[in-house]
Motif scaffolding. Structure first.
Motif, PDB file in Angstrom:
ATOM      1  N   TYR A 186      16.249   1.141 -10.208  1.00 34.12           N
ATOM      2  CA  TYR A 186      15.420   0.730  -9.070  1.00 34.12           C
ATOM      3  C   TYR A 186      14.357  -0.285  -9.514  1.00 34.12           C
ATOM      4  O   TYR A 186      13.555  -0.748  -8.721  1.00 34.12           O
ATOM      5  CB  TYR A 186      14.764   1.983  -8.461  1.00 34.12           C
ATOM      6  N   PHE A 187      14.347  -0.656 -10.786  1.00 33.16           N
ATOM      7  CA  PHE A 187      13.324  -1.533 -11.348  1.00 33.16           C
ATOM      8  C   PHE A 187      13.249  -2.863 -10.592  1.00 33.16           C
ATOM      9  O   PHE A 187      14.244  -3.534 -10.378  1.00 33.16           O
ATOM     10  CB  PHE A 187      13.609  -1.800 -12.826  1.00 33.16           C
ATOM     11  N   GLY A 188      12.035  -3.197 -10.176  1.00 41.00           N
ATOM     12  CA  GLY A 188      11.799  -4.454  -9.456  1.00 41.00           C
ATOM     13  C   GLY A 188      11.872  -4.336  -7.952  1.00 41.00           C
ATOM     14  O   GLY A 188      11.449  -5.249  -7.244  1.00 41.00           O
ATOM     15  N   ALA A 189      12.410  -3.248  -7.445  1.00 41.98           N
ATOM     16  CA  ALA A 189      12.508  -3.068  -5.995  1.00 41.98           C
ATOM     17  C   ALA A 189      11.133  -2.716  -5.416  1.00 41.98           C
ATOM     18  O   ALA A 189      10.315  -2.074  -6.070  1.00 41.98           O
ATOM     19  CB  ALA A 189      13.501  -1.964  -5.658  1.00 41.98           C
ATOM     20  N   ILE A 190      10.888  -3.162  -4.193  1.00 43.25           N
ATOM     21  CA  ILE A 190       9.634  -2.849  -3.497  1.00 43.25           C
ATOM     22  C   ILE A 190       9.974  -2.363  -2.095  1.00 43.25           C
ATOM     23  O   ILE A 190      10.743  -3.017  -1.377  1.00 43.25           O
ATOM     24  CB  ILE A 190       8.709  -4.078  -3.401  1.00 43.25           C
ATOM     25  N   SER A 191       9.415  -1.230  -1.716  1.00 47.05           N
ATOM     26  CA  SER A 191       9.603  -0.678  -0.369  1.00 47.05           C
ATOM     27  C   SER A 191       8.262  -0.484   0.311  1.00 47.05           C
ATOM     28  O   SER A 191       7.339   0.073  -0.273  1.00 47.05           O
ATOM     29  CB  SER A 191      10.328   0.671  -0.443  1.00 47.05           C
ATOM     30  N   MET A 192       8.156  -0.967   1.551  1.00 46.74           N
ATOM     31  CA  MET A 192       6.964  -0.738   2.377  1.00 46.74           C
ATOM     32  C   MET A 192       7.167   0.552   3.152  1.00 46.74           C
ATOM     33  O   MET A 192       8.287   0.832   3.596  1.00 46.74           O
ATOM     34  CB  MET A 192       6.758  -1.887   3.381  1.00 46.74           C
ATOM     35  N   ILE A 193       6.070   1.305   3.332  1.00 40.53           N
ATOM     36  CA  ILE A 193       6.190   2.596   4.019  1.00 40.53           C
ATOM     37  C   ILE A 193       5.155   2.746   5.135  1.00 40.53           C
ATOM     38  O   ILE A 193       4.064   2.197   5.072  1.00 40.53           O
ATOM     39  CB  ILE A 193       6.053   3.786   3.044  1.00 40.53           C
ATOM     40  N   ASP A 194       5.567   3.493   6.121  1.00 37.26           N
ATOM     41  CA  ASP A 194       4.692   3.995   7.184  1.00 37.26           C
ATOM     42  C   ASP A 194       5.200   5.396   7.504  1.00 37.26           C
ATOM     43  O   ASP A 194       5.776   5.653   8.560  1.00 37.26           O
ATOM     44  CB  ASP A 194       4.738   3.075   8.410  1.00 37.26           C
ATOM     45  N   ALA A 242       9.725   1.222 -13.657  1.00 34.83           N
ATOM     46  CA  ALA A 242      10.260   1.714 -14.926  1.00 34.83           C
ATOM     47  C   ALA A 242      11.714   1.270 -15.066  1.00 34.83           C
ATOM     48  O   ALA A 242      12.484   1.356 -14.109  1.00 34.83           O
ATOM     49  CB  ALA A 242      10.158   3.235 -14.994  1.00 34.83           C
ATOM     50  N   GLN A 243      12.094   0.830 -16.266  1.00 37.60           N
ATOM     51  CA  GLN A 243      13.456   0.367 -16.493  1.00 37.60           C
ATOM     52  C   GLN A 243      14.397   1.477 -16.952  1.00 37.60           C
ATOM     53  O   GLN A 243      15.591   1.418 -16.697  1.00 37.60           O
ATOM     54  CB  GLN A 243      13.461  -0.748 -17.543  1.00 37.60           C
ATOM     55  N   GLU A 293      13.860   4.968 -16.422  1.00 33.61           N
ATOM     56  CA  GLU A 293      13.784   6.206 -15.637  1.00 33.61           C
ATOM     57  C   GLU A 293      13.437   5.825 -14.202  1.00 33.61           C
ATOM     58  O   GLU A 293      13.149   4.673 -13.914  1.00 33.61           O
ATOM     59  CB  GLU A 293      12.727   7.156 -16.211  1.00 33.61           C
ATOM     60  N   LEU A 294      13.464   6.795 -13.311  1.00 32.48           N
ATOM     61  CA  LEU A 294      13.097   6.526 -11.923  1.00 32.48           C
ATOM     62  C   LEU A 294      11.582   6.694 -11.795  1.00 32.48           C
ATOM     63  O   LEU A 294      11.078   7.795 -11.570  1.00 32.48           O
ATOM     64  CB  LEU A 294      13.839   7.471 -10.970  1.00 32.48           C
ATOM     65  N   GLY A 295      10.857   5.611 -12.007  1.00 32.87           N
ATOM     66  CA  GLY A 295       9.400   5.632 -11.984  1.00 32.87           C
ATOM     67  C   GLY A 295       8.860   4.559 -11.060  1.00 32.87           C
ATOM     68  O   GLY A 295       9.317   3.407 -11.103  1.00 32.87           O
ATOM     69  N   PHE A 296       7.915   4.939 -10.231  1.00 35.17           N
ATOM     70  CA  PHE A 296       7.365   4.039  -9.218  1.00 35.17           C
ATOM     71  C   PHE A 296       5.878   3.800  -9.428  1.00 35.17           C
ATOM     72  O   PHE A 296       5.160   4.681  -9.896  1.00 35.17           O
ATOM     73  CB  PHE A 296       7.532   4.630  -7.809  1.00 35.17           C
ATOM     74  N   LEU A 297       5.425   2.635  -9.023  1.00 33.99           N
ATOM     75  CA  LEU A 297       4.006   2.387  -8.792  1.00 33.99           C
ATOM     76  C   LEU A 297       3.790   2.701  -7.317  1.00 33.99           C
ATOM     77  O   LEU A 297       4.419   2.094  -6.453  1.00 33.99           O
ATOM     78  CB  LEU A 297       3.649   0.923  -9.067  1.00 33.99           C
ATOM     79  N   MET A 298       2.932   3.667  -7.030  1.00 30.39           N
ATOM     80  CA  MET A 298       2.629   4.056  -5.652  1.00 30.39           C
ATOM     81  C   MET A 298       1.261   3.482  -5.282  1.00 30.39           C
ATOM     82  O   MET A 298       0.291   3.671  -6.028  1.00 30.39           O
ATOM     83  CB  MET A 298       2.568   5.575  -5.501  1.00 30.39           C
ATOM     84  N   ALA A 299       1.185   2.802  -4.163  1.00 28.58           N
ATOM     85  CA  ALA A 299      -0.085   2.290  -3.637  1.00 28.58           C
ATOM     86  C   ALA A 299      -0.064   2.561  -2.142  1.00 28.58           C
ATOM     87  O   ALA A 299       0.687   1.914  -1.400  1.00 28.58           O
ATOM     88  CB  ALA A 299      -0.231   0.794  -3.914  1.00 28.58           C
ATOM     89  N   MET A 300      -0.853   3.551  -1.721  1.00 28.97           N
ATOM     90  CA  MET A 300      -0.800   3.928  -0.300  1.00 28.97           C
ATOM     91  C   MET A 300      -2.110   4.554   0.157  1.00 28.97           C
ATOM     92  O   MET A 300      -2.873   5.092  -0.638  1.00 28.97           O
ATOM     93  CB  MET A 300       0.358   4.884  -0.044  1.00 28.97           C
ATOM     94  N   ASN A 301      -2.320   4.434   1.456  1.00 29.49           N
ATOM     95  CA  ASN A 301      -3.437   5.093   2.130  1.00 29.49           C
ATOM     96  C   ASN A 301      -2.882   6.241   2.941  1.00 29.49           C
ATOM     97  O   ASN A 301      -1.870   6.080   3.632  1.00 29.49           O
ATOM     98  CB  ASN A 301      -4.156   4.123   3.078  1.00 29.49           C
ATOM     99  N   PHE A 302      -3.531   7.381   2.870  1.00 28.38           N
ATOM    100  CA  PHE A 302      -3.265   8.462   3.805  1.00 28.38           C
ATOM    101  C   PHE A 302      -4.272   8.281   4.932  1.00 28.38           C
ATOM    102  O   PHE A 302      -5.472   8.496   4.732  1.00 28.38           O
ATOM    103  CB  PHE A 302      -3.443   9.826   3.144  1.00 28.38           C
ATOM    104  N   ALA A 303      -3.803   7.831   6.087  1.00 28.45           N
ATOM    105  CA  ALA A 303      -4.660   7.574   7.241  1.00 28.45           C
ATOM    106  C   ALA A 303      -4.553   8.766   8.191  1.00 28.45           C
ATOM    107  O   ALA A 303      -3.501   8.978   8.808  1.00 28.45           O
ATOM    108  CB  ALA A 303      -4.229   6.283   7.937  1.00 28.45           C
ATOM    109  N   PHE A 304      -5.633   9.538   8.285  1.00 27.70           N
ATOM    110  CA  PHE A 304      -5.622  10.749   9.097  1.00 27.70           C
ATOM    111  C   PHE A 304      -5.912  10.421  10.555  1.00 27.70           C
ATOM    112  O   PHE A 304      -6.759   9.579  10.854  1.00 27.70           O
ATOM    113  CB  PHE A 304      -6.617  11.766   8.532  1.00 27.70           C
ATOM    114  N   LYS A 305      -5.194  11.104  11.467  1.00 28.06           N
ATOM    115  CA  LYS A 305      -5.264  10.762  12.889  1.00 28.06           C
ATOM    116  C   LYS A 305      -5.587  11.947  13.787  1.00 28.06           C
ATOM    117  O   LYS A 305      -5.527  11.816  15.002  1.00 28.06           O
ATOM    118  CB  LYS A 305      -3.949  10.125  13.322  1.00 28.06           C
ATOM    119  N   THR A 306      -5.928  13.082  13.195  1.00 26.55           N
ATOM    120  CA  THR A 306      -6.246  14.262  14.012  1.00 26.55           C
ATOM    121  C   THR A 306      -7.407  15.031  13.402  1.00 26.55           C
ATOM    122  O   THR A 306      -7.719  14.892  12.222  1.00 26.55           O
ATOM    123  CB  THR A 306      -5.038  15.228  14.110  1.00 26.55           C
TER     124      THR A 306
END
Length: 188
Positions: free
Chosen positions: A75-83, A108-109, A111-124
């Protein structure tokens, strides 16, 4: 007319004085009273648990690959946007508490390792409108992954702490997954 000319001359003089005032670059920062930002209060430790639903399949995916991997072997080099939905319990149809918004990238080349960058935006509830920001390494095949909380907003202003991620469910055919995030947040 004389008054207008006098007025314009004064304005030009003021502008010239302000423009030529020496600024050595030392005046960009200043010390302020901590009380102005609510930092005089006692710090609190808040713990909460949410379930992160990463949906890659179906008509409404919440995770979209915007950059494919370098090779087909990792998965190295792949980027996924999340919501991704954050829910109170494991089932996707349980109460939605907010959204995880950001991206993860294959970092990571070997192993399956990710850089995670995210906000947990609370709505309740009490934390409606508040966020925490998570930035760290996620070795997705490990039983427990720890990532730092590097900031926040709203009730989590000046937040710091960490999260523990545990995969609760994964569909190996389409990649859909549910991950438990146990969050420990220090904030004022």
């Amino acid at each position: 007319m004389a008054k207008l000319i006098f007025f314009l001359a004064v304005q030009i003089l003021i502008l010239a004085v302000v423009s030529f005032a020496e600024d050595d670059g030392e005046n960009f920062a200043r010390t302020i009273d901590r009380k102005l930002l609510g930092l005089h209060k006692k710090e609190k430790l808040t713990h909460f648990k949410v379930y992160w639903h990463d949906i890659l399949s179906g008509p409404n995916p919440t995770s979209i690959m915007i950059q494919p991997p370098v090779t087909n072997t990792s998965y190295f080099g792949a980027i996924s946007m999340i919501d991704n939905a954050l829910t109170a319990k494991v089932p996707m149809n349980s109460t939605v508490l907010g959204q995880a918004q950001g991206f993860y990238a294959g970092a990571a080349q070997k192993e399956l390792g990710f850089l995670m960058a995210m906000n947990f935006a609370f709505k309740t509830g009490k934390y409606n409108g508040s966020t925490i920001t998570i930035l760290g390494r996620n070795t997705a095949l490990s039983e427990v992954r720890e990532m730092p909380i590097v900031g926040g907003s709203g009730l989590f202003r000046f937040a710091r702490g960490y999260v523990e991620a545990r995969t609760k469910w994964i569909n190996l055919k389409n990649g859909d997954a549910t991950v438990e995030y146990s969050c420990y947040v220090l904030h004022y």
